[in-house]
Design a protein around this motif. Structure first.
Motif, PDB file in Angstrom:
ATOM      1  N   LEU A 200      40.706  55.214  45.155  1.00  0.00           N
ATOM      2  CA  LEU A 200      41.347  53.956  45.764  1.00  0.00           C
ATOM      3  C   LEU A 200      40.723  52.590  44.775  1.00  0.00           C
ATOM      4  O   LEU A 200      41.508  51.554  44.459  1.00  0.00           O
ATOM      5  CB  LEU A 200      41.574  53.851  46.979  1.00  0.00           C
ATOM      6  CG  LEU A 200      42.399  54.643  47.901  1.00  0.00           C
ATOM      7  CD1 LEU A 200      42.228  54.342  49.336  1.00  0.00           C
ATOM      8  CD2 LEU A 200      43.760  54.475  47.676  1.00  0.00           C
ATOM      9  N   SER A 201      39.424  52.683  44.812  1.00  0.00           N
ATOM     10  CA  SER A 201      38.747  51.529  43.964  1.00  0.00           C
ATOM     11  C   SER A 201      39.191  51.488  42.567  1.00  0.00           C
ATOM     12  O   SER A 201      39.370  50.452  42.222  1.00  0.00           O
ATOM     13  CB  SER A 201      37.123  51.558  43.949  1.00  0.00           C
ATOM     14  OG  SER A 201      36.824  51.651  45.311  1.00  0.00           O
ATOM     15  N   TRP A 202      39.260  52.791  41.964  1.00  0.00           N
ATOM     16  CA  TRP A 202      39.941  52.743  40.632  1.00  0.00           C
ATOM     17  C   TRP A 202      41.307  52.146  40.450  1.00  0.00           C
ATOM     18  O   TRP A 202      41.602  51.407  39.604  1.00  0.00           O
ATOM     19  CB  TRP A 202      39.774  54.082  40.071  1.00  0.00           C
ATOM     20  CG  TRP A 202      40.396  54.414  38.822  1.00  0.00           C
ATOM     21  CD1 TRP A 202      41.340  55.451  38.701  1.00  0.00           C
ATOM     22  CD2 TRP A 202      40.522  53.798  37.528  1.00  0.00           C
ATOM     23  NE1 TRP A 202      42.045  55.334  37.637  1.00  0.00           N
ATOM     24  CE2 TRP A 202      41.364  54.540  36.764  1.00  0.00           C
ATOM     25  CE3 TRP A 202      39.677  52.698  36.990  1.00  0.00           C
ATOM     26  CZ2 TRP A 202      41.464  54.123  35.253  1.00  0.00           C
ATOM     27  CZ3 TRP A 202      39.965  52.374  35.531  1.00  0.00           C
ATOM     28  CH2 TRP A 202      40.930  53.149  34.779  1.00  0.00           C
ATOM     29  N   LEU A 203      42.243  52.837  41.232  1.00  0.00           N
ATOM     30  CA  LEU A 203      43.516  52.293  41.365  1.00  0.00           C
ATOM     31  C   LEU A 203      43.841  50.840  41.643  1.00  0.00           C
ATOM     32  O   LEU A 203      44.518  50.208  40.950  1.00  0.00           O
ATOM     33  CB  LEU A 203      44.305  53.135  42.384  1.00  0.00           C
ATOM     34  CG  LEU A 203      44.488  54.788  42.078  1.00  0.00           C
ATOM     35  CD1 LEU A 203      44.994  55.381  43.393  1.00  0.00           C
ATOM     36  CD2 LEU A 203      45.363  55.064  40.970  1.00  0.00           C
ATOM     37  N   SER A 204      42.992  50.199  42.368  1.00  0.00           N
ATOM     38  CA  SER A 204      42.925  48.898  42.681  1.00  0.00           C
ATOM     39  C   SER A 204      42.412  48.080  41.699  1.00  0.00           C
ATOM     40  O   SER A 204      43.200  47.210  41.171  1.00  0.00           O
ATOM     41  CB  SER A 204      41.782  48.590  43.813  1.00  0.00           C
ATOM     42  OG  SER A 204      41.743  47.194  44.052  1.00  0.00           O
ATOM     43  N   TYR A 205      41.319  48.735  40.782  1.00  0.00           N
ATOM     44  CA  TYR A 205      41.010  48.082  39.464  1.00  0.00           C
ATOM     45  C   TYR A 205      42.273  47.864  38.529  1.00  0.00           C
ATOM     46  O   TYR A 205      42.388  46.840  37.776  1.00  0.00           O
ATOM     47  CB  TYR A 205      40.026  48.689  39.071  1.00  0.00           C
ATOM     48  CG  TYR A 205      39.319  48.176  37.556  1.00  0.00           C
ATOM     49  CD1 TYR A 205      38.303  47.074  37.549  1.00  0.00           C
ATOM     50  CD2 TYR A 205      39.771  48.620  36.424  1.00  0.00           C
ATOM     51  CE1 TYR A 205      37.813  46.652  36.705  1.00  0.00           C
ATOM     52  CE2 TYR A 205      39.374  47.961  35.334  1.00  0.00           C
ATOM     53  CZ  TYR A 205      38.450  46.887  35.267  1.00  0.00           C
ATOM     54  OH  TYR A 205      37.882  46.440  34.115  1.00  0.00           O
ATOM     55  N   VAL A 206      42.938  49.100  38.380  1.00  0.00           N
ATOM     56  CA  VAL A 206      43.952  49.206  37.425  1.00  0.00           C
ATOM     57  C   VAL A 206      45.160  48.157  37.855  1.00  0.00           C
ATOM     58  O   VAL A 206      45.756  47.584  37.074  1.00  0.00           O
ATOM     59  CB  VAL A 206      44.663  50.584  37.419  1.00  0.00           C
ATOM     60  CG1 VAL A 206      45.857  50.732  36.558  1.00  0.00           C
ATOM     61  CG2 VAL A 206      43.475  51.430  36.863  1.00  0.00           C
ATOM     62  N   LYS A 207      45.251  48.417  39.180  1.00  0.00           N
ATOM     63  CA  LYS A 207      46.491  47.459  39.681  1.00  0.00           C
ATOM     64  C   LYS A 207      46.192  45.733  39.421  1.00  0.00           C
ATOM     65  O   LYS A 207      47.098  45.123  39.081  1.00  0.00           O
ATOM     66  CB  LYS A 207      46.923  47.566  40.987  1.00  0.00           C
ATOM     67  CG  LYS A 207      47.538  49.171  41.419  1.00  0.00           C
ATOM     68  CD  LYS A 207      48.090  49.154  42.545  1.00  0.00           C
ATOM     69  CE  LYS A 207      47.122  49.709  43.685  1.00  0.00           C
ATOM     70  NZ  LYS A 207      47.667  49.918  44.853  1.00  0.00           N
ATOM     71  N   LYS A 208      45.027  45.534  39.628  1.00  0.00           N
ATOM     72  CA  LYS A 208      44.344  44.278  39.236  1.00  0.00           C
ATOM     73  C   LYS A 208      44.508  43.625  37.698  1.00  0.00           C
ATOM     74  O   LYS A 208      44.161  42.568  37.655  1.00  0.00           O
ATOM     75  CB  LYS A 208      43.138  43.853  40.242  1.00  0.00           C
ATOM     76  CG  LYS A 208      43.501  43.589  41.632  1.00  0.00           C
ATOM     77  CD  LYS A 208      42.014  43.378  42.230  1.00  0.00           C
ATOM     78  CE  LYS A 208      42.246  43.455  43.792  1.00  0.00           C
ATOM     79  NZ  LYS A 208      40.757  43.581  44.203  1.00  0.00           N
ATOM     80  N   SER A 209      44.396  44.753  36.979  1.00  0.00           N
ATOM     81  CA  SER A 209      44.013  44.445  35.447  1.00  0.00           C
ATOM     82  C   SER A 209      44.893  43.425  35.176  1.00  0.00           C
ATOM     83  O   SER A 209      46.201  43.439  35.519  1.00  0.00           O
ATOM     84  CB  SER A 209      44.182  45.704  34.903  1.00  0.00           C
ATOM     85  OG  SER A 209      45.394  46.221  34.856  1.00  0.00           O
ATOM     86  N   LYS A 210      44.628  42.717  34.054  1.00  0.00           N
ATOM     87  CA  LYS A 210      45.427  41.589  33.434  1.00  0.00           C
ATOM     88  C   LYS A 210      45.228  41.583  31.934  1.00  0.00           C
ATOM     89  O   LYS A 210      44.375  42.099  31.410  1.00  0.00           O
ATOM     90  CB  LYS A 210      45.126  40.237  33.778  1.00  0.00           C
ATOM     91  CG  LYS A 210      45.372  39.986  35.363  1.00  0.00           C
ATOM     92  CD  LYS A 210      44.748  38.482  35.799  1.00  0.00           C
ATOM     93  CE  LYS A 210      45.254  38.330  37.166  1.00  0.00           C
ATOM     94  NZ  LYS A 210      44.265  37.252  37.766  1.00  0.00           N
ATOM     95  N   ILE A 211      46.353  41.160  31.284  1.00  0.00           N
ATOM     96  CA  ILE A 211      46.251  41.255  29.699  1.00  0.00           C
ATOM     97  C   ILE A 211      44.871  40.390  29.172  1.00  0.00           C
ATOM     98  O   ILE A 211      44.454  40.947  28.432  1.00  0.00           O
ATOM     99  CB  ILE A 211      47.833  40.799  29.196  1.00  0.00           C
ATOM    100  CG1 ILE A 211      48.631  41.894  29.705  1.00  0.00           C
ATOM    101  CG2 ILE A 211      47.930  41.073  27.598  1.00  0.00           C
ATOM    102  CD1 ILE A 211      50.121  41.451  29.624  1.00  0.00           C
ATOM    103  N   SER A 212      45.094  39.181  29.665  1.00  0.00           N
ATOM    104  CA  SER A 212      44.240  38.267  29.261  1.00  0.00           C
ATOM    105  C   SER A 212      44.216  38.040  27.780  1.00  0.00           C
ATOM    106  O   SER A 212      43.691  38.943  27.035  1.00  0.00           O
ATOM    107  CB  SER A 212      42.960  38.369  29.834  1.00  0.00           C
ATOM    108  OG  SER A 212      41.976  39.444  29.340  1.00  0.00           O
TER     109      SER A 212
END
Lengths: 212, 212
Positions: A200-212
């Motif tokens: 879930l922590s990894w999935l959360s990281y992916v979901k919060k990822s931004k192009i930047s």
């Protein structure tokens, strides 16, 4: 200028073009690097299954034998083989070719599974937003010391197979301390793609990822 | 002739010179190949400890960071670093240079620990008598299919970490069947360098080895 530097500079220029192209399409991308057998494909499978209803996902597979392409194609998302012609890493030109076979206008997240190797992939940026390094418990906790370029440049480091901690001589404390000597900012996430612990922590990281 | 072919042909010629040189000194030699973290150094440590009173052993270490040289040097045998200058495999010229630093007249067994990589080491023979490929249980049983050149050319294949079989999805039957499709003759030995299970078979193989 040496041949090696010309190769690396050409690669860096192509990687920059890829970065701009992916940004223009609004695609967040991940370069997944690890040893053979650290769990890259299993982590990708679980990630895709968890997120494919919410995000439009595609994969570029960098294996020398297309077994994982077949495995991931069963998940009903676009999967393209980046042919390395036997080489031990992906380079930016291979990604450029692979991108021609993907529907870029309808992708949110692009995962690139690099060739299983802790050395050469670190020398060849491929224009992704994030670099992911996967270590795994049975490989031992000395890998950041041995492969400083790969672990030093990663944005996120997954320590996979933590279900095997009771049976392997691995200290997460030692591993983390080694990483911090060469990489102050990487997010370090212990996970098990087998038992789903930490996923879930990894999935959360992916979901919060931004192009930047 | 392509640059790649020139490189490989030059390497093959140097490997042949090394083979002749080692034979003339009566040295039996092993090229140890595997993924990072499959257990190369631990297997070497146990092998050296078991045999160093009976045979004169030396090691050439092919790591990009010399951590394993320090580890093996504690065993009071000659250990030399073959500097790969960051490359992901050893080649014959690196072995040639390393041999200059070893007392060849007083060595029976030479172990070369190649760089942790399942691709490039398979393209570069280094003149050893035997090629050893080490797989390990947590890496999964699909590795011979994915890396056919490495497993296809091995004389002996060690399946390490069999103490982890209860916790990992690995079929020795499937692994062996995959090997047999590409390699009819390799000796396949399941072992655990951690618990010592199967190590006697490997030590027996080393003791019976011949220069040929």
């Amino acid at each position: 200028m040496s041949v090696k530097n010309i190769v690396l500079d050409t690669n860096a220029a192509t990687a920059n073009q890829i970065r701009k192209k992916l940004t223009s399409y609004g695609i967040t991308s991940f370069n997944i690097t690890a040893s053979p057998g650290a769990g890259k494909t299993t982590i990708l499978e679980k990630t895709i299954l968890a997120l494919r209803d919410k995000r439009k996902i595609a994969v570029i597979e960098g294996d020398i034998v297309p077994i994982d392409v077949e495995r991931l194609s069963e998940l009903e998302i676009p999967v393209v083989l980046a042919d390395t012609f036997g080489a031990c890493h992906l380079d930016a030109s291979m990604i450029n070719k692979a991108l021609r076979h993907l529907p870029l206008e309808s992708i949110d997240l692009l995962f690139v599974e690099n060739v299983g190797n802790l050395i050469c992939p670190a020398h060849f940026p491929i224009g992704t937003t994030y670099t992911v390094a996967i270590a795994s418990i049975p490989e031992g906790d000395d890998k950041p010391e041995k492969y400083p370029l790969l672990f030093g440049n990663a944005d996120v480091i997954l320590i996979n197979k933590i279900d095997l901690i009771p049976y392997c001589p691995f200290s997460i404390k030692r591993f983390t301390a080694s990483v911090r000597k060469i990489n102050k900012t990487a997010v370090i996430l212990p996970i098990s793609a087998h038992t789903n612990e930490g996923m879930l922590s990894w999935l959360s990281y992916v979901k919060k990822s931004k192009i930047s």
